[in-house]
Write a protein that holds these residues in place. Structure first.
Motif, short mmCIF file in Angstrom:
data_model
loop_
_atom_site.label_atom_id
_atom_site.label_comp_id
_atom_site.label_asym_id
_atom_site.label_seq_id
_atom_site.Cartn_x
_atom_site.Cartn_y
_atom_site.Cartn_z
N LEU A 31 2.99 -9.96 -0.07
CA LEU A 31 1.80 -10.42 -0.79
C LEU A 31 2.13 -11.55 -1.77
O LEU A 31 1.24 -12.18 -2.32
CB LEU A 31 1.16 -9.26 -1.54
CG LEU A 31 0.63 -8.14 -0.66
CD1 LEU A 31 0.11 -6.98 -1.51
CD2 LEU A 31 -0.46 -8.66 0.28
N ARG A 32 3.40 -11.80 -1.95
CA ARG A 32 3.86 -12.86 -2.85
C ARG A 32 5.08 -13.50 -2.20
O ARG A 32 5.87 -12.81 -1.56
CB ARG A 32 4.23 -12.20 -4.18
CG ARG A 32 4.32 -13.10 -5.35
CD ARG A 32 4.41 -12.24 -6.62
NE ARG A 32 4.50 -13.07 -7.80
CZ ARG A 32 5.49 -13.03 -8.66
NH1 ARG A 32 6.49 -12.18 -8.52
NH2 ARG A 32 5.48 -13.83 -9.70
N SER A 39 0.85 -15.00 -1.36
CA SER A 39 1.01 -15.43 0.03
C SER A 39 -0.34 -15.61 0.71
O SER A 39 -1.38 -15.18 0.22
CB SER A 39 1.81 -14.38 0.80
OG SER A 39 1.05 -13.19 0.91
N THR A 40 -0.31 -16.23 1.89
CA THR A 40 -1.51 -16.36 2.71
C THR A 40 -2.08 -14.98 3.00
O THR A 40 -3.29 -14.77 2.95
CB THR A 40 -1.18 -17.10 4.01
OG1 THR A 40 -0.65 -18.39 3.67
CG2 THR A 40 -2.40 -17.26 4.89
N LYS A 41 -1.20 -14.02 3.29
CA LYS A 41 -1.63 -12.63 3.55
C LYS A 41 -2.42 -12.08 2.36
O LYS A 41 -3.43 -11.40 2.54
CB LYS A 41 -0.40 -11.76 3.82
CG LYS A 41 -0.69 -10.29 4.00
CD LYS A 41 0.59 -9.51 4.22
CE LYS A 41 0.33 -8.01 4.28
NZ LYS A 41 1.57 -7.24 4.47
N ALA A 42 -1.98 -12.38 1.14
CA ALA A 42 -2.67 -11.89 -0.06
C ALA A 42 -4.07 -12.48 -0.17
O ALA A 42 -5.03 -11.78 -0.48
CB ALA A 42 -1.85 -12.21 -1.31
N PHE A 43 -4.17 -13.77 0.09
CA PHE A 43 -5.49 -14.42 0.02
C PHE A 43 -6.41 -13.93 1.13
O PHE A 43 -7.56 -13.57 0.88
CB PHE A 43 -5.36 -15.94 0.10
CG PHE A 43 -4.84 -16.56 -1.17
CD1 PHE A 43 -5.61 -16.59 -2.32
CD2 PHE A 43 -3.57 -17.11 -1.21
CE1 PHE A 43 -5.14 -17.16 -3.49
CE2 PHE A 43 -3.09 -17.69 -2.37
CZ PHE A 43 -3.87 -17.71 -3.51
N GLU A 44 -5.90 -13.90 2.35
CA GLU A 44 -6.72 -13.50 3.49
C GLU A 44 -7.14 -12.04 3.41
O GLU A 44 -8.21 -11.67 3.88
CB GLU A 44 -6.00 -13.79 4.80
CG GLU A 44 -5.88 -15.27 5.08
CD GLU A 44 -5.08 -15.60 6.34
OE1 GLU A 44 -4.48 -14.67 6.96
OE2 GLU A 44 -5.03 -16.79 6.69
N TRP A 63 -4.77 -9.40 -9.42
CA TRP A 63 -4.67 -8.64 -8.18
C TRP A 63 -5.77 -7.59 -8.10
O TRP A 63 -6.02 -6.87 -9.07
CB TRP A 63 -3.29 -7.99 -8.11
CG TRP A 63 -2.23 -9.05 -8.06
CD1 TRP A 63 -1.64 -9.66 -9.14
CD2 TRP A 63 -1.70 -9.68 -6.91
NE1 TRP A 63 -0.77 -10.62 -8.70
CE2 TRP A 63 -0.78 -10.65 -7.34
CE3 TRP A 63 -1.92 -9.50 -5.54
CZ2 TRP A 63 -0.08 -11.45 -6.44
CZ3 TRP A 63 -1.20 -10.29 -4.66
CH2 TRP A 63 -0.30 -11.26 -5.11
N HIS A 64 -6.40 -7.49 -6.93
CA HIS A 64 -7.47 -6.51 -6.72
C HIS A 64 -6.85 -5.12 -6.89
O HIS A 64 -5.91 -4.74 -6.18
CB HIS A 64 -8.06 -6.67 -5.32
CG HIS A 64 -9.28 -5.86 -5.09
ND1 HIS A 64 -9.21 -4.52 -4.75
CD2 HIS A 64 -10.59 -6.18 -5.18
CE1 HIS A 64 -10.45 -4.06 -4.62
NE2 HIS A 64 -11.31 -5.05 -4.89
N ALA A 65 -7.36 -4.38 -7.87
CA ALA A 65 -6.75 -3.10 -8.25
C ALA A 65 -6.64 -2.13 -7.08
O ALA A 65 -5.55 -1.63 -6.78
CB ALA A 65 -7.53 -2.47 -9.40
N ASN A 66 -7.76 -1.84 -6.41
CA ASN A 66 -7.72 -0.84 -5.34
C ASN A 66 -6.84 -1.26 -4.18
O ASN A 66 -6.00 -0.49 -3.71
CB ASN A 66 -9.14 -0.54 -4.84
CG ASN A 66 -9.91 0.34 -5.79
OD1 ASN A 66 -9.35 1.00 -6.66
ND2 ASN A 66 -11.22 0.35 -5.63
N ARG A 67 -7.03 -2.48 -3.69
CA ARG A 67 -6.25 -2.92 -2.53
C ARG A 67 -4.76 -2.97 -2.84
O ARG A 67 -3.93 -2.52 -2.05
CB ARG A 67 -6.73 -4.31 -2.08
CG ARG A 67 -8.04 -4.30 -1.38
CD ARG A 67 -8.38 -5.68 -0.83
NE ARG A 67 -9.68 -5.64 -0.20
CZ ARG A 67 -10.77 -6.20 -0.71
NH1 ARG A 67 -10.71 -6.86 -1.85
NH2 ARG A 67 -11.92 -6.11 -0.08
#
Length: 85
Positions: A31-32, A39-44, A63-67
């Motif tokens: 994710l970073r 990372s792209t994965k984090a945004f997508e 950062w989205h807390a739940n995810r």
């Protein structure tokens, strides 16, 4: 905590670790990246967004807390019983 976003410091309070440790865990999860950027994965995946900072023309990542916490939990990271606020 549905659409709440947290800084790495705030996430660290839930796990009893530093923001730097959260950052390294986010790298482990993909994710970073090693440049310390999401990372792209984090945004997508909707894990991250940016917020304006108190300094003009600057921002920081939150950062989205739940995810994010679900991903950390699934990676075997243990939360502390009560987050220090």
């Amino acid at each position: 905590m549905t659409d709440e976003y947290l800084s790495q410091t705030e996430l660290g309070r839930h796990y009893g670790v530093s923001s730097h440790k959260i950052g390294s865990w986010l790298v482990e999860l993909g994710l970073r990246n090693v440049q310390k950027k999401p990372s792209t994965k984090a945004f997508e995946g909707g894990f991250v967004t940016q917020r304006e900072s108190r300094q003009p023309d600057t921002y920081f990542w939150v950062w989205h807390a739940n995810r994010t916490m679900q991903a950390l939990d699934e990676a075997g990271k243990k939360r502390v019983e009560a987050a220090i606020g």
